[in-house]
Motif scaffolding. Structure first.
Motif, PDB file in Angstrom:
ATOM      1  N   ILE A 181       1.145  -5.312   8.955  1.00 13.62           N
ATOM      2  CA  ILE A 181       0.551  -4.904   7.674  1.00 13.62           C
ATOM      3  C   ILE A 181       0.439  -3.384   7.608  1.00 13.62           C
ATOM      4  O   ILE A 181       0.762  -2.762   6.583  1.00 13.62           O
ATOM      5  CB  ILE A 181      -0.835  -5.556   7.500  1.00 13.62           C
ATOM      6  CG1 ILE A 181      -0.693  -7.056   7.292  1.00 13.62           C
ATOM      7  CG2 ILE A 181      -1.585  -4.926   6.314  1.00 13.62           C
ATOM      8  CD1 ILE A 181      -2.010  -7.806   7.329  1.00 13.62           C
ATOM      9  N   ILE A 182      -0.014  -2.777   8.688  1.00  9.52           N
ATOM     10  CA  ILE A 182      -0.167  -1.319   8.732  1.00  9.52           C
ATOM     11  C   ILE A 182       1.182  -0.632   8.546  1.00  9.52           C
ATOM     12  O   ILE A 182       1.318   0.311   7.751  1.00  9.52           O
ATOM     13  CB  ILE A 182      -0.810  -0.887  10.065  1.00  9.52           C
ATOM     14  CG1 ILE A 182      -2.264  -1.375  10.126  1.00  9.52           C
ATOM     15  CG2 ILE A 182      -0.748   0.636  10.234  1.00  9.52           C
ATOM     16  CD1 ILE A 182      -2.933  -1.154  11.466  1.00  9.52           C
TER      17      ILE A 182
ATOM     18  N   ALA B 214       0.193 -11.469  -1.740  1.00  9.60           N
ATOM     19  CA  ALA B 214       0.869 -11.802  -0.480  1.00  9.60           C
ATOM     20  C   ALA B 214      -0.128 -11.899   0.668  1.00  9.60           C
ATOM     21  O   ALA B 214      -0.102 -12.851   1.459  1.00  9.60           O
ATOM     22  CB  ALA B 214       1.940 -10.764  -0.164  1.00  9.60           C
ATOM     23  N   LEU B 215      -1.030 -10.932   0.767  1.00  3.86           N
ATOM     24  CA  LEU B 215      -1.950 -10.872   1.904  1.00  3.86           C
ATOM     25  C   LEU B 215      -3.187 -11.745   1.725  1.00  3.86           C
ATOM     26  O   LEU B 215      -3.796 -12.158   2.707  1.00  3.86           O
ATOM     27  CB  LEU B 215      -2.380  -9.421   2.145  1.00  3.86           C
ATOM     28  CG  LEU B 215      -1.247  -8.464   2.538  1.00  3.86           C
ATOM     29  CD1 LEU B 215      -1.767  -7.041   2.663  1.00  3.86           C
ATOM     30  CD2 LEU B 215      -0.593  -8.902   3.832  1.00  3.86           C
TER      31      LEU B 215
ATOM     32  N   ALA C 120      -9.218 -10.475   5.485  1.00  2.00           N
ATOM     33  CA  ALA C 120      -9.251  -9.244   6.280  1.00  2.00           C
ATOM     34  C   ALA C 120      -7.908  -8.520   6.235  1.00  2.00           C
ATOM     35  O   ALA C 120      -7.864  -7.286   6.214  1.00  2.00           O
ATOM     36  CB  ALA C 120      -9.625  -9.566   7.723  1.00  2.00           C
ATOM     37  N   GLY C 121      -6.815  -9.279   6.201  1.00  2.00           N
ATOM     38  CA  GLY C 121      -5.484  -8.669   6.134  1.00  2.00           C
ATOM     39  C   GLY C 121      -5.311  -7.830   4.889  1.00  2.00           C
ATOM     40  O   GLY C 121      -4.715  -6.745   4.931  1.00  2.00           O
TER      41      GLY C 121
ATOM     42  N   VAL D  61      -5.663   1.218   4.938  1.00  6.17           N
ATOM     43  CA  VAL D  61      -4.509   2.014   5.371  1.00  6.17           C
ATOM     44  C   VAL D  61      -3.897   2.734   4.176  1.00  6.17           C
ATOM     45  O   VAL D  61      -3.482   3.898   4.277  1.00  6.17           O
ATOM     46  CB  VAL D  61      -3.462   1.125   6.067  1.00  6.17           C
ATOM     47  CG1 VAL D  61      -2.216   1.935   6.424  1.00  6.17           C
ATOM     48  CG2 VAL D  61      -4.041   0.487   7.312  1.00  6.17           C
ATOM     49  N   ASN D  62      -3.852   2.059   3.034  1.00  3.30           N
ATOM     50  CA  ASN D  62      -3.341   2.673   1.807  1.00  3.30           C
ATOM     51  C   ASN D  62      -4.184   3.902   1.443  1.00  3.30           C
ATOM     52  O   ASN D  62      -3.646   4.949   1.075  1.00  3.30           O
ATOM     53  CB  ASN D  62      -3.371   1.651   0.671  1.00  3.30           C
ATOM     54  CG  ASN D  62      -2.657   2.141  -0.573  1.00  3.30           C
ATOM     55  OD1 ASN D  62      -1.439   2.240  -0.609  1.00  3.30           O
ATOM     56  ND2 ASN D  62      -3.417   2.440  -1.608  1.00  3.30           N
ATOM     57  N   ASN D  63      -5.494   3.787   1.564  1.00  2.00           N
ATOM     58  CA  ASN D  63      -6.395   4.910   1.281  1.00  2.00           C
ATOM     59  C   ASN D  63      -6.212   6.044   2.286  1.00  2.00           C
ATOM     60  O   ASN D  63      -6.212   7.223   1.910  1.00  2.00           O
ATOM     61  CB  ASN D  63      -7.854   4.442   1.301  1.00  2.00           C
ATOM     62  CG  ASN D  63      -8.271   3.757   0.014  1.00  2.00           C
ATOM     63  OD1 ASN D  63      -7.594   3.867  -1.005  1.00  2.00           O
ATOM     64  ND2 ASN D  63      -9.367   3.034   0.066  1.00  2.00           N
ATOM     65  N   VAL D  64      -6.090   5.685   3.555  1.00  2.00           N
ATOM     66  CA  VAL D  64      -5.900   6.710   4.595  1.00  2.00           C
ATOM     67  C   VAL D  64      -4.610   7.488   4.337  1.00  2.00           C
ATOM     68  O   VAL D  64      -4.575   8.721   4.453  1.00  2.00           O
ATOM     69  CB  VAL D  64      -5.875   6.067   5.997  1.00  2.00           C
ATOM     70  CG1 VAL D  64      -5.437   7.094   7.052  1.00  2.00           C
ATOM     71  CG2 VAL D  64      -7.241   5.507   6.361  1.00  2.00           C
ATOM     72  N   MET D  65      -3.551   6.770   3.963  1.00  2.00           N
ATOM     73  CA  MET D  65      -2.287   7.433   3.643  1.00  2.00           C
ATOM     74  C   MET D  65      -2.446   8.337   2.423  1.00  2.00           C
ATOM     75  O   MET D  65      -1.898   9.439   2.374  1.00  2.00           O
ATOM     76  CB  MET D  65      -1.198   6.384   3.388  1.00  2.00           C
ATOM     77  CG  MET D  65      -0.699   5.683   4.642  1.00  2.00           C
ATOM     78  SD  MET D  65       0.113   6.829   5.788  1.00  2.00           S
ATOM     79  CE  MET D  65       1.520   7.370   4.805  1.00  2.00           C
ATOM     80  N   GLN D  66      -3.209   7.869   1.426  1.00  2.00           N
ATOM     81  CA  GLN D  66      -3.463   8.674   0.232  1.00  2.00           C
ATOM     82  C   GLN D  66      -4.220   9.951   0.593  1.00  2.00           C
ATOM     83  O   GLN D  66      -3.907  11.035   0.096  1.00  2.00           O
ATOM     84  CB  GLN D  66      -4.271   7.854  -0.779  1.00  2.00           C
ATOM     85  CG  GLN D  66      -4.538   8.564  -2.092  1.00  2.00           C
ATOM     86  CD  GLN D  66      -3.363   8.521  -3.038  1.00  2.00           C
ATOM     87  OE1 GLN D  66      -2.378   7.841  -2.777  1.00  2.00           O
ATOM     88  NE2 GLN D  66      -3.451   9.253  -4.129  1.00  2.00           N
ATOM     89  N   ILE D  67      -5.193   9.824   1.468  1.00  2.00           N
ATOM     90  CA  ILE D  67      -5.972  10.984   1.917  1.00  2.00           C
ATOM     91  C   ILE D  67      -5.072  11.996   2.622  1.00  2.00           C
ATOM     92  O   ILE D  67      -5.134  13.207   2.349  1.00  2.00           O
ATOM     93  CB  ILE D  67      -7.108  10.534   2.856  1.00  2.00           C
ATOM     94  CG1 ILE D  67      -8.162   9.730   2.087  1.00  2.00           C
ATOM     95  CG2 ILE D  67      -7.768  11.739   3.536  1.00  2.00           C
ATOM     96  CD1 ILE D  67      -9.142   8.984   2.973  1.00  2.00           C
TER      97      ILE D  67
END
Length: 225
Positions: free
Chosen positions: A38-39, A119-120, A194-195, A202-208
């Motif tokens: 997922i990550i 999907a998740l 949780a998935g 992770v999407n937010n971390v990448m955005q940051i």
């Protein structure tokens, strides 16, 4: 929801296939984890859409910075809608800003966001549903760690995008939204698989990281000044 699910079904199936493919690749080297898959898939999607993210974030920033001038025009021509429309158009043209530029990239990315959601949220993780402290990625995080992280990362994303310009009323509205939205995201994350919440974090971390990369030169210049 069933109607929406059927609309995005082809994309959902494609994303599930890709996710399974990434999982199988890591399984070959002894890392059998859907959490890792997922990550990795989230990072790949964010990197593909990075050019659109640049346009979206910069357009949002530019529109926020124009708010004071827009408000003055609205007050000046409040009794003349046609003149107001003309002056607003001239303002956008002079500033090199397209009001739709911030919406179009989001519209392009929205199907993938919805596809990942379906999907998740309903994915069958097979024989290895565990990841870190989570026993089953199909179920909500029993320790509420992921909901807290989802709320925190959403708050940081909003803080990065927010502008210090604008009226006092607008600043107050933005401040309220910067608190309400993360709390709302954290609350609904308590009931999501949780998935799916891992994807959001992770999407937010990448955005940051992407927004930091976009504005790193501006931050350096501001410190020098």
């Amino acid at each position: 929801m069933d109607f929406l699910s059927s609309i995005f079904n082809p994309l959902v199936q494609a994303l599930e296939f890709i996710l399974g493919f990434i999982h199988d690749i890591f399984s070959v080297v002894g890392i059998e984890s859907y959490g890792i898959a997922i990550i990795v898939l989230t990072v790949i999607i964010k990197m593909i859409f990075y050019p659109l993210t640049v346009k979206q974030v910069k357009s949002m920033k530019a529109m926020q910075e124009l708010q004071p001038k827009m408000k003055k025009l609205q007050e000046k021509y409040k009794n003349d809608p046609k003149r107001l429309q003309l002056e607003m158009g001239n303002l956008y043209k002079t500033a090199g800003v397209n009001p739709l530029a911030g919406c179009l990239p989001l519209l392009v990315q929205m199907p993938f966001l919805m596809g990942m959601f379906y999907a998740l949220q309903s994915l069958d993780y097979g024989g290895d549903p565990t990841f870190l402290w989570i026993k089953n990625l199909s179920n909500p995080d029993p320790f509420y760690i992921l909901p807290v992280l989802s709320a925190l990362s959403t708050f940081i994303v909003q803080k990065q995008t927010a502008s210090s310009s604008g009226s006092a009323q607008m600043q107050m509205q933005m401040k309220i939204m910067s608190i309400v939205m993360p709390l709302f995201i954290g609350w609904i994350s308590c009931n999501f698989a949780a998935g799916l919440v891992i994807y959001w974090i992770v999407n937010n971390v990448m955005q940051i990281l992407q927004q930091w990369w976009m504005y790193r030169h501006e931050d350096t210049t501001a410190k020098k000044e």
